[in-house]
Design a protein around this motif. Structure first.
Motif, PDB file in Angstrom:
ATOM      1  N   GLU A  65       0.878  -1.023  -0.250  1.00  0.00           N
ATOM      2  CA  GLU A  65      -0.187   0.320  -0.233  1.00  0.00           C
ATOM      3  C   GLU A  65       0.426   1.431  -0.100  1.00  0.00           C
ATOM      4  O   GLU A  65       1.980   1.269   0.826  1.00  0.00           O
ATOM      5  CB  GLU A  65      -1.004   0.305   0.924  1.00  0.00           C
ATOM      6  CG  GLU A  65      -1.991  -1.115   1.546  1.00  0.00           C
ATOM      7  CD  GLU A  65      -3.052  -0.614   1.974  1.00  0.00           C
ATOM      8  OE1 GLU A  65      -3.260  -0.025   3.167  1.00  0.00           O
ATOM      9  OE2 GLU A  65      -3.789  -1.448   1.994  1.00  0.00           O
ATOM     10  N   SER A  66       0.742   2.192  -0.927  1.00  0.00           N
ATOM     11  CA  SER A  66       1.087   3.443  -1.007  1.00  0.00           C
ATOM     12  C   SER A  66      -0.056   4.800  -1.111  1.00  0.00           C
ATOM     13  O   SER A  66      -0.849   4.528  -1.749  1.00  0.00           O
ATOM     14  CB  SER A  66       2.333   3.583  -1.394  1.00  0.00           C
ATOM     15  OG  SER A  66       2.933   4.616  -1.713  1.00  0.00           O
ATOM     16  N   GLU A  67       0.590   5.888  -0.122  1.00  0.00           N
ATOM     17  CA  GLU A  67      -0.205   7.154  -1.015  1.00  0.00           C
ATOM     18  C   GLU A  67       0.188   7.486  -2.300  1.00  0.00           C
ATOM     19  O   GLU A  67      -0.336   8.532  -3.258  1.00  0.00           O
ATOM     20  CB  GLU A  67      -0.125   8.365  -0.100  1.00  0.00           C
ATOM     21  CG  GLU A  67      -0.772   7.921   1.261  1.00  0.00           C
ATOM     22  CD  GLU A  67      -0.467   8.909   2.454  1.00  0.00           C
ATOM     23  OE1 GLU A  67       0.104   9.606   1.601  1.00  0.00           O
ATOM     24  OE2 GLU A  67      -1.102   8.866   3.007  1.00  0.00           O
ATOM     25  N   GLN A  68       1.164   6.857  -2.763  1.00  0.00           N
ATOM     26  CA  GLN A  68       1.715   7.421  -4.404  1.00  0.00           C
ATOM     27  C   GLN A  68       1.727   6.344  -5.181  1.00  0.00           C
ATOM     28  O   GLN A  68       2.023   4.689  -4.684  1.00  0.00           O
ATOM     29  CB  GLN A  68       3.250   8.130  -3.886  1.00  0.00           C
ATOM     30  CG  GLN A  68       3.646   8.769  -3.313  1.00  0.00           C
ATOM     31  CD  GLN A  68       2.668  10.500  -3.891  1.00  0.00           C
ATOM     32  OE1 GLN A  68       2.245  10.443  -4.644  1.00  0.00           O
ATOM     33  NE2 GLN A  68       1.634  11.129  -2.928  1.00  0.00           N
ATOM     34  N   LEU A  69       2.023   6.695  -6.759  1.00  0.00           N
ATOM     35  CA  LEU A  69       1.179   5.422  -7.078  1.00  0.00           C
ATOM     36  C   LEU A  69       2.783   5.032  -6.722  1.00  0.00           C
ATOM     37  O   LEU A  69       4.225   5.160  -7.325  1.00  0.00           O
ATOM     38  CB  LEU A  69       1.773   6.162  -8.386  1.00  0.00           C
ATOM     39  CG  LEU A  69       1.383   5.161 -10.265  1.00  0.00           C
ATOM     40  CD1 LEU A  69       0.118   4.466  -9.995  1.00  0.00           C
ATOM     41  CD2 LEU A  69       0.926   5.362 -11.328  1.00  0.00           C
ATOM     42  N   PHE A  70       3.234   3.672  -7.188  1.00  0.00           N
ATOM     43  CA  PHE A  70       4.526   2.403  -6.892  1.00  0.00           C
ATOM     44  C   PHE A  70       5.003   2.571  -8.039  1.00  0.00           C
ATOM     45  O   PHE A  70       4.461   2.707  -9.646  1.00  0.00           O
ATOM     46  CB  PHE A  70       3.930   0.808  -7.030  1.00  0.00           C
ATOM     47  CG  PHE A  70       3.027   0.533  -5.826  1.00  0.00           C
ATOM     48  CD1 PHE A  70       3.479   0.885  -4.504  1.00  0.00           C
ATOM     49  CD2 PHE A  70       1.343   0.610  -6.131  1.00  0.00           C
ATOM     50  CE1 PHE A  70       3.182   0.324  -3.637  1.00  0.00           C
ATOM     51  CE2 PHE A  70       1.264   0.419  -4.918  1.00  0.00           C
ATOM     52  CZ  PHE A  70       1.676   0.017  -3.972  1.00  0.00           C
ATOM     53  N   PRO A  71       6.826   2.989  -7.939  1.00  0.00           N
ATOM     54  CA  PRO A  71       7.193   2.813  -9.403  1.00  0.00           C
ATOM     55  C   PRO A  71       7.202   2.107 -10.979  1.00  0.00           C
ATOM     56  O   PRO A  71       7.090   3.260 -11.578  1.00  0.00           O
ATOM     57  CB  PRO A  71       8.478   3.403  -9.157  1.00  0.00           C
ATOM     58  CG  PRO A  71       8.270   3.710  -7.654  1.00  0.00           C
ATOM     59  CD  PRO A  71       6.911   3.157  -7.059  1.00  0.00           C
ATOM     60  N   VAL A  72       6.978   1.310 -11.070  1.00  0.00           N
ATOM     61  CA  VAL A  72       6.783   0.192 -11.688  1.00  0.00           C
ATOM     62  C   VAL A  72       5.699   0.777 -12.351  1.00  0.00           C
ATOM     63  O   VAL A  72       5.883   0.389 -14.339  1.00  0.00           O
ATOM     64  CB  VAL A  72       6.570  -0.918 -10.883  1.00  0.00           C
ATOM     65  CG1 VAL A  72       5.382  -1.687 -10.183  1.00  0.00           C
ATOM     66  CG2 VAL A  72       7.010  -2.253 -12.210  1.00  0.00           C
ATOM     67  N   PHE A  73       4.946   1.139 -12.086  1.00  0.00           N
ATOM     68  CA  PHE A  73       3.462   2.065 -13.137  1.00  0.00           C
ATOM     69  C   PHE A  73       3.774   3.203 -12.963  1.00  0.00           C
ATOM     70  O   PHE A  73       3.471   3.471 -14.094  1.00  0.00           O
ATOM     71  CB  PHE A  73       2.432   1.894 -11.977  1.00  0.00           C
ATOM     72  CG  PHE A  73       2.287   0.462 -11.992  1.00  0.00           C
ATOM     73  CD1 PHE A  73       1.696  -0.625 -12.787  1.00  0.00           C
ATOM     74  CD2 PHE A  73       2.094  -0.284 -10.544  1.00  0.00           C
ATOM     75  CE1 PHE A  73       1.397  -1.628 -12.439  1.00  0.00           C
ATOM     76  CE2 PHE A  73       2.262  -1.303  -9.802  1.00  0.00           C
ATOM     77  CZ  PHE A  73       1.454  -2.448 -11.325  1.00  0.00           C
ATOM     78  N   ARG A  74       4.629   4.404 -12.322  1.00  0.00           N
ATOM     79  CA  ARG A  74       4.173   5.640 -12.820  1.00  0.00           C
ATOM     80  C   ARG A  74       5.919   5.684 -13.828  1.00  0.00           C
ATOM     81  O   ARG A  74       5.373   6.513 -14.292  1.00  0.00           O
ATOM     82  CB  ARG A  74       5.240   6.333 -11.318  1.00  0.00           C
ATOM     83  CG  ARG A  74       5.012   7.833 -11.120  1.00  0.00           C
ATOM     84  CD  ARG A  74       5.647   8.120 -10.236  1.00  0.00           C
ATOM     85  NE  ARG A  74       6.769   7.884  -9.529  1.00  0.00           N
ATOM     86  CZ  ARG A  74       7.103   7.476  -8.263  1.00  0.00           C
ATOM     87  NH1 ARG A  74       6.051   6.831  -7.594  1.00  0.00           N
ATOM     88  NH2 ARG A  74       8.576   6.952  -7.813  1.00  0.00           N
ATOM     89  N   ASN A  75       6.691   4.782 -13.635  1.00  0.00           N
ATOM     90  CA  ASN A  75       7.791   4.744 -15.066  1.00  0.00           C
ATOM     91  C   ASN A  75       7.290   4.844 -16.392  1.00  0.00           C
ATOM     92  O   ASN A  75       8.038   4.826 -17.223  1.00  0.00           O
ATOM     93  CB  ASN A  75       8.941   4.078 -14.590  1.00  0.00           C
ATOM     94  CG  ASN A  75       9.696   4.629 -13.424  1.00  0.00           C
ATOM     95  OD1 ASN A  75       9.316   5.703 -12.620  1.00  0.00           O
ATOM     96  ND2 ASN A  75      10.585   3.619 -12.310  1.00  0.00           N
ATOM     97  N   ARG A  76       5.568   4.222 -15.959  1.00  0.00           N
ATOM     98  CA  ARG A  76       5.780   4.166 -17.521  1.00  0.00           C
ATOM     99  C   ARG A  76       4.302   5.432 -18.144  1.00  0.00           C
ATOM    100  O   ARG A  76       3.547   5.020 -19.038  1.00  0.00           O
ATOM    101  CB  ARG A  76       4.384   2.792 -17.663  1.00  0.00           C
ATOM    102  CG  ARG A  76       5.321   1.471 -17.233  1.00  0.00           C
ATOM    103  CD  ARG A  76       4.023   0.078 -16.307  1.00  0.00           C
ATOM    104  NE  ARG A  76       5.227  -0.728 -16.318  1.00  0.00           N
ATOM    105  CZ  ARG A  76       5.786  -1.288 -16.925  1.00  0.00           C
ATOM    106  NH1 ARG A  76       5.876  -1.430 -18.077  1.00  0.00           N
ATOM    107  NH2 ARG A  76       7.409  -2.187 -15.939  1.00  0.00           N
TER     108      ARG A  76
END
Length: 247
Positions: A65-76
């Protein structure tokens, strides 16, 4: 179906043979307190040979869980500050104000540098139809398909053709023009929905939703929409492989 205030997409992984299967689900929950991203691996992830987790999310048995989009998805996501961002979202048949989660879903998270991608859960329309948007796959693997896609017009009806002889995925489904020209495939992770609807004798219609020019990458050349009456009691993507590993 997702509860109100929750949006969902699935993460998929492509093995070296080219087979793409779901491995996890990402949900975005929005409330008065803000938003929270939740990622959980699916049972299919344990059974997919060669898969060992997404970058930054190594524990298949944990709920992340995270308040921010996980990097593996954000980097897309293409940064909005890039000068070609407007052209990019136009290819997705969206506009520059579309929120990042929807852009991620529509783009299918495709990157040439890895085997990860995403896809959306089928949408239930206000008139009880099942609707799915997807980009045509595998154009480069069919002789003449690239040229044939240039002749497709928005609104054209496309025919579905099952391909049990497919060596990578015997459940593969081809798409053809009305003149029987094969132009590509339905994404692997959506073919189960087509087979399930077919078993219920539901009439499926696939149309060209958006056609990009020849300058667009092949994986973004043709955006298709599948539409079918939603069978009573049916819930897509609920088989054993779609069950979460963690409670």
């Amino acid at each position: 179906m997702s509860p109100r205030g929750e949006r969902r997409l699935y993460a998929a992984w492509r093995n070296p043979d080219g087979l793409i299967r779901p491995v996890g689900t990402l949900t975005l929950r929005t409330s008065g307190d803000g938003q929270c991203y939740r990622f959980a691996y699916l049972k299919a992830a344990e059974q997919f040979e060669g898969f060992h987790g997404l970058p930054g999310l190594p524990d298949l048995h944990a709920v992340h869980e995270s308040e921010q989009l996980f990097p593996v998805f954000r980097n897309r996501l293409m940064p909005r500050r890039r000068p070609d961002y407007e052209d990019f979202v136009k290819r997705l048949n969206l506009d520059v104000e579309t929120d990042p989660f929807e852009v991620l879903i529509r783009s299918e998270g495709w990157k040439a540098t890895d085997r990860v991608e995403v896809f959306a859960h089928p949408e239930r329309t206000h008139d009880d139809h099942l609707s799915m948007l997807f980009f045509l796959r595998g154009i480069r693997h069919l002789e003449g398909a690239e040229r044939a896609t240039l002749d497709v017009q928005v609104g054209d009806v496309l025919e579905l053709e099952k391909e049990p002889s497919n060596l990578v995925n015997p459940r593969a489904v081809l798409l053809c023009t009305r003149t029987d020209r094969r132009i590509g495939w339905v994404p692997d992770c959506l073919v189960d929905v087509i087979h399930e609807l077919g078993e219920r004798a539901v009439e499926i219609t696939v149309t060209a939703e958006h056609v990009n020019p020849e300058s667009a990458p092949l994986h973004m050349r043709l955006l298709c929409r599948l539409l079918a009456p939603w069978p009573q009691g049916y819930e897509p993507l609920t088989g054993p492989e779609y069950q979460p590993i963690a409670a």
